[in-house]
Write an enzyme that holds these catalytic residues in place. Structure first.
Site, PDB file in Angstrom:
ATOM      1  CG  HIS A 139       6.273   2.589  -3.048  1.00  0.00           C
ATOM      2  ND1 HIS A 139       7.318   3.453  -3.308  1.00  0.00           N
ATOM      3  CD2 HIS A 139       5.174   3.372  -2.890  1.00  0.00           C
ATOM      4  CE1 HIS A 139       6.860   4.703  -3.309  1.00  0.00           C
ATOM      5  NE2 HIS A 139       5.570   4.673  -3.070  1.00  0.00           N
ATOM      6  CG  ASP A 216       8.228  -0.683   2.158  1.00  0.00           C
ATOM      7  OD1 ASP A 216       7.748  -0.023   3.104  1.00  0.00           O
ATOM      8  OD2 ASP A 216       8.159  -0.318   0.968  1.00  0.00           O
ATOM      9  CD  GLN A 219       0.803   2.332   2.541  1.00  0.00           C
ATOM     10  OE1 GLN A 219      -0.161   2.474   3.286  1.00  0.00           O
ATOM     11  NE2 GLN A 219       1.257   3.321   1.784  1.00  0.00           N
ATOM     12  CE  LYS A 242       3.768   6.087   2.773  1.00  0.00           C
ATOM     13  NZ  LYS A 242       2.982   6.770   1.744  1.00  0.00           N
ATOM     14  CB  CYS A 380       5.009   4.809  -6.285  1.00  0.00           C
ATOM     15  SG  CYS A 380       5.106   6.590  -6.359  1.00  0.00           S
TER      16      CYS A 380
HETATM   17  N1  PLP Z   1       6.824   1.788   0.500  1.00  0.00           N
HETATM   18  C1  PLP Z   1       5.488   1.744   0.453  1.00  0.00           C
HETATM   19  C2  PLP Z   1       4.786   0.412   0.535  1.00  0.00           C
HETATM   20  C3  PLP Z   1       4.755   2.927   0.341  1.00  0.00           C
HETATM   21  O1  PLP Z   1       3.420   2.883   0.283  1.00  0.00           O
HETATM   22  C4  PLP Z   1       5.443   4.161   0.272  1.00  0.00           C
HETATM   23  C5  PLP Z   1       4.706   5.418   0.077  1.00  0.00           C
HETATM   24  O2  PLP Z   1       3.599   5.445  -0.418  1.00  0.00           O
HETATM   25  C6  PLP Z   1       6.829   4.148   0.335  1.00  0.00           C
HETATM   26  C7  PLP Z   1       7.494   2.949   0.446  1.00  0.00           C
HETATM   27  C8  PLP Z   1       7.619   5.421   0.289  1.00  0.00           C
HETATM   28  O3  PLP Z   1       7.410   6.167   1.448  1.00  0.00           O
HETATM   29  P1  PLP Z   1       7.999   7.638   1.584  1.00  0.00           P
HETATM   30  O4  PLP Z   1       7.569   8.376   0.362  1.00  0.00           O
HETATM   31  O5  PLP Z   1       7.389   8.153   2.843  1.00  0.00           O
HETATM   32  O6  PLP Z   1       9.485   7.490   1.680  1.00  0.00           O
END
Ligand code: PLP
Length: 422
Positions: A139, A216, A219, A242, A380
């Protein structure tokens, strides 16, 4: 906090039993609503999940009955608020099986957690000529903070390729670890493809070269049981929203030995032990990384979401979602002109697809008119879209409260898209 027994129950007959999805859906007020006069079919859970009544009640009860700032007051309300905030940290620690409560830092979300590590650990350890290793399926929030750090330091961002099936090239990962690698930052589950990476294996490979790993987990947390000690990772980040918790709250887990050595991210109140104009002494963990009034209600709401998830049961969630994914995959394959992106052997319940006939935005709009919420765009993950040579995909991402009937509604609406645009 709301007692677990007050919530609508899933099937009470143990971990192997199936979910009582109809009963669980009644815990989510928004799932009872309509859109354009049609029952809401919410299939955008990878963007954010819906909130059960238990979380909503916890938030409103906190503000109605306990609201006071933490750590500062000597009066009853402030002590109650401080206690509830500390209990939320304990819930998170137990949820991800961390060793110590002080290893849990509350943040605004995954993005802030990654930025925190990049700006503290990263700035401290990365020098000109060094490398940071990420993957092609990250992401943007696990790309840009490292890119900016590398630019600042004269370091190099290296990207592990992804196969046509959407799996990480493990041999390349192994090969690309070098004496210059200062950190590997990898996603547990791809938001755009659903791929579940073998994180434990990746950590072992990286550690064999002395390279720390940030995972990370944005998900992963709604779908998989997390054990940071078993994974062996050095940092693990995720967002509350999430995993059926509130927006604006997230978590950075870090091994205490690393967090102790890192400089603060932000400075100000709460993160200090003493301040004089000539010298400030920073607070101990976890407060050193929580400057200013935190999102107290958010942390407590996240604690309620954890209770809720534990009540539903992550193993039962996993088997229900695996069945939905299998059903949804077959369904999409049966529709003319649909192509699924991301066919990894180990996948979370994400269905990313394109249609010959229609742009993802057209698909999204037509589905919306049927009350079906999916995401259309680059998710993203623009470098990943480029890798698969598409500008965007349509993405249906499923949670445990989704049903086969909702997937049937998706299938019917996609048939209609095919008729109109095909
Ligand atoms: N990393 C992953 C794999 C994501 O899917 C997302 C959000 O869709 C993020 C990071 C960013 O999360 P946040 O916007 O809650 O900081």
């Amino acid at each position: 906090m709301r007692a677990v027994r007050e919530m609508t129950s899933g099937s009470p007959t143990g971990a192997a039993s199936t979910l009582d999805v109809a009963a669980l859906r009644r815990d989510f007020p928004i799932l009872q609503t309509t859109v354009h006069g049609k029952p809401l079919v919410y299939l955008d859970n990878a963007a954010t999940s819906q909130k059960p009544q238990a979380v909503l009640d916890t938030l409103s009860r906190y503000y109605a009955e306990t609201n006071a700032n933490v750590h500062r007051g000597l009066y009853q309300l402030s002590e109650a608020s401080t206690r509830a905030y500390a209990e939320a940290r304990l819930r998170v620690k137990n949820f991800i099986h961390a060793r110590l409560k002080c290893e849990i830092i509350f943040t605004r979300g995954t993005t802030e957690g990654i930025n925190l590590v990049a700006q503290t650990y990263g700035r401290q350890h990365v020098k000109a000529g060094d490398e940071i290793l990420i993957t092609h399926m990250e992401h943007h929030s696990n790309i840009v903070p490292w890119q900016v750090l590398c630019e600042e330091k004269g370091a190099r961002l290296r990207v592990v390729p992804v196969t046509d099936a959407g799996e990480l090239d493990l041999e390349a990962f192994q090969r690309m670890l070098s004496d210059r690698t200062r950190l590997a930052a990898v996603t547990y589950v791809s938001n755009a493809l659903g791929t579940v990476n073998p994180v434990k294996e990746l950590v072992a490979m990286a550690h064999a070269r002395g390279v720390p790993v940030l995972v990370d987990g944005a998900q992963a947390v709604p779908h998989l049981a997390i054990d940071v000690l078993d994974l062996g990772c050095d940092f693990f980040v995720f967002s509350g929203h999430k995993m059926f918790g509130p927006t604006g709250i997230g978590v950075l887990y870090g091994r205490a030995e690393l967090l102790e050595e890192m400089p603060p991210y932000q400075t100000g109140g709460d993160m200090i032990l003493s301040v004089r104009f000539d010298k400030t002494i920073f607070n101990s963990l976890p407060h050193k990384f929580e400057a200013g009034t935190p999102d107290i209600a958010g942390a407590i709401g996240l604690g309620a979401a954890i209770d809720y998830l534990n009540h539903v049961g992550l193993d039962r969630i996993a088997s229900h979602e695996a069945e939905l994914l299998r059903y949804g995959t077959e369904l999409l394959h049966s529709i003319d002109g649909v192509r699924i992106l991301g066919n990894a052997a180990h996948k979370a319940s994400v269905l990313s697809f394109v249609m010959d006939a229609a742009h993802p935005h057209d698909i999204g709009q037509m589905l919306d008119s049927e009350g079906i919420a999916i995401r259309a765009g680059h998710h993203c993950a623009q470098p990943l879209m480029e890798r698969f040579d598409v500008p965007a995909t349509a993405r249906a991402s499923l949670a445990f409260y989704n049903t086969r009937e909702e997937l049937d509604a998706l299938g019917k609406a996609l048939e209609r898209v095919h008729e109109v645009f095909g």
